[in-house]
Design an enzyme around this catalytic site. Structure first.
Site, PDB file in Angstrom:
ATOM      1  CD  GLU A 111      -1.996   0.534   2.776  1.00  0.00           C
ATOM      2  OE1 GLU A 111      -3.530   2.426   3.132  1.00  0.00           O
ATOM      3  OE2 GLU A 111      -1.720   0.365   3.823  1.00  0.00           O
ATOM      4  CD1 TRP A 112       1.366   6.574  -1.932  1.00  0.00           C
ATOM      5  CD2 TRP A 112       3.198   5.996  -1.906  1.00  0.00           C
ATOM      6  NE1 TRP A 112       2.598   7.690  -2.131  1.00  0.00           N
ATOM      7  CE2 TRP A 112       3.735   6.793  -1.620  1.00  0.00           C
ATOM      8  CE3 TRP A 112       3.992   5.302  -3.024  1.00  0.00           C
ATOM      9  CZ2 TRP A 112       4.308   7.807  -2.013  1.00  0.00           C
ATOM     10  CZ3 TRP A 112       5.172   5.782  -2.960  1.00  0.00           C
ATOM     11  CH2 TRP A 112       5.488   7.535  -2.719  1.00  0.00           C
ATOM     12  CG  LEU A 113       0.715   4.175   4.096  1.00  0.00           C
ATOM     13  CD1 LEU A 113       0.846   3.780   5.448  1.00  0.00           C
ATOM     14  CD2 LEU A 113      -1.130   4.468   4.045  1.00  0.00           C
ATOM     15  CG  ASP A 212      16.643  -2.042  11.442  1.00  0.00           C
ATOM     16  OD1 ASP A 212      17.629  -1.843  12.327  1.00  0.00           O
ATOM     17  OD2 ASP A 212      16.825  -2.768  10.443  1.00  0.00           O
TER      18      ASP A 212
END
Length: 308
Positions: A111-113, A212
């Site tokens: 998904e692009w956020l 991380d």
């Protein structure tokens, strides 16, 4: 990987995988349900990664985020997808569309956020809530990765044993192969054998961690919701997560205030912070060499001195 046809091939493969799944998550759900053929209308490379290439794909179902690297059958992207999905049950992450391999290129489609600067207090509170949820055991069901280096799976109820055998010892083995001096490696193994002494009056509980957690691996939505990505997920002492936030310049004070307001740190954290960040410094030596070897030596000597 700049050719339009390659992006389209990856996109078509992802659509096929998504269509075959029981549930079609994220931005492609409606289009896949309608069985429309979707196309990549444009793509734009995105900088910032040192392991994978990244791009924004403009599709007729909206933008998507694509990560690629040469497919060596190393399982990096499936492992990352599993980590994102586990974290995403408790904290906002980009939804996984699909991962796979096409023509020798491994890919992870997300998904692009639209991300902006994170709300520090909201991130601290969300992290505390994540860490407070009880977990069954330390470790992870499968091997995954910390950067480009393997991170061993397996589960153990004994944290000191797990951290020594599944985190520090493998990094020391690889560091020896990469030229870290024998005396430093030997001192590192001595430290591994002595780990129980750091937990004589502290009993960590398993917590799901990002793994991380440095400044480049989080952001925020427009409404202030924190978002995590690029994980090296496993179940650990939560102090290992907070230690990582302090390794490369630290997070804003508001993050730590909010975290400790919900989940205070033990007094012994200041010493164990060095123990936990040794893992990441050794990993950086194994990835990049250079001065990380000297930094690891100083940390090992300091920790051994604490025991004497």
């Amino acid at each position: 990987m700049a050719a339009h046809t390659t992006y389209q091939a990856i996109f078509d493969d992802a659509l096929a995988r998504l269509h075959e799944s029981e549930a079609a998550p994220g931005p492609l759900a409606e289009a896949v349900a309608q069985r429309d053929r979707l196309t990549v209308e444009a793509q734009r490379g995105i900088g910032g990664g040192c392991i994978a290439d990244a791009a924004r794909l403009e599709t007729d179902s909206g933008p998507l985020f694509l990560k690629t690297h040469p497919d060596g059958n190393d399982g990096m992207f499936p492992a990352e997808a599993h980590g994102l999905e586990a974290l995403g049950e408790r904290i906002r992450t980009p939804q996984v569309v699909a991962s796979g391999s096409v023509d020798g290129t491994a890919y992870l489609l997300l998904e692009w956020l639209d991300l902006s600067r994170v709300n520090d207090a909201a991130l601290g509170e969300a992290m505390a809530e994540l860490h407070a949820e009880p977990q069954a055991a330390f470790g992870w069901p499968e091997d995954n990765f910390i950067g480009a280096m393997p991170q061993l799976g397996g589960e153990d109820e004994d944290w000191a044993r797990f951290y020594g055998q599944r985190r520090l010892a493998p990094q020391l083995d690889w560091a020896a192969e990469r030229g870290l001096s024998a005396s430093v490696v030997e001192a590192g193994y001595e430290l591994v054998e002595s780990l129980p002494a750091f937990f004589s009056d502290y009993r960590p509980c398993p917590a799901l961690i990002h793994g991380d957690m440095w400044g480049a691996n989080h952001g925020g939505l427009a409404d202030g919701t924190p978002v995590l990505f690029d994980p090296a997920t496993y179940r650990a002492d939560r102090e290992a997560e907070i230690a990582m936030t302090e390794l490369f310049g630290g997070f804003a004070p508001g993050f730590y205030r909010a975290y400790e307001a919900h989940l205070p740190l033990d007094a012994g954290y200041r010493t164990r912070k060095t123990l936990y960040n040794l893992y990441h410094v050794l990993n950086h030596f194994n990835l990049f060499g250079g001065g990380y070897g000297q930094q690891a030596e100083r940390m090992i000597r300091r920790l051994l001195a604490e025991l004497h």
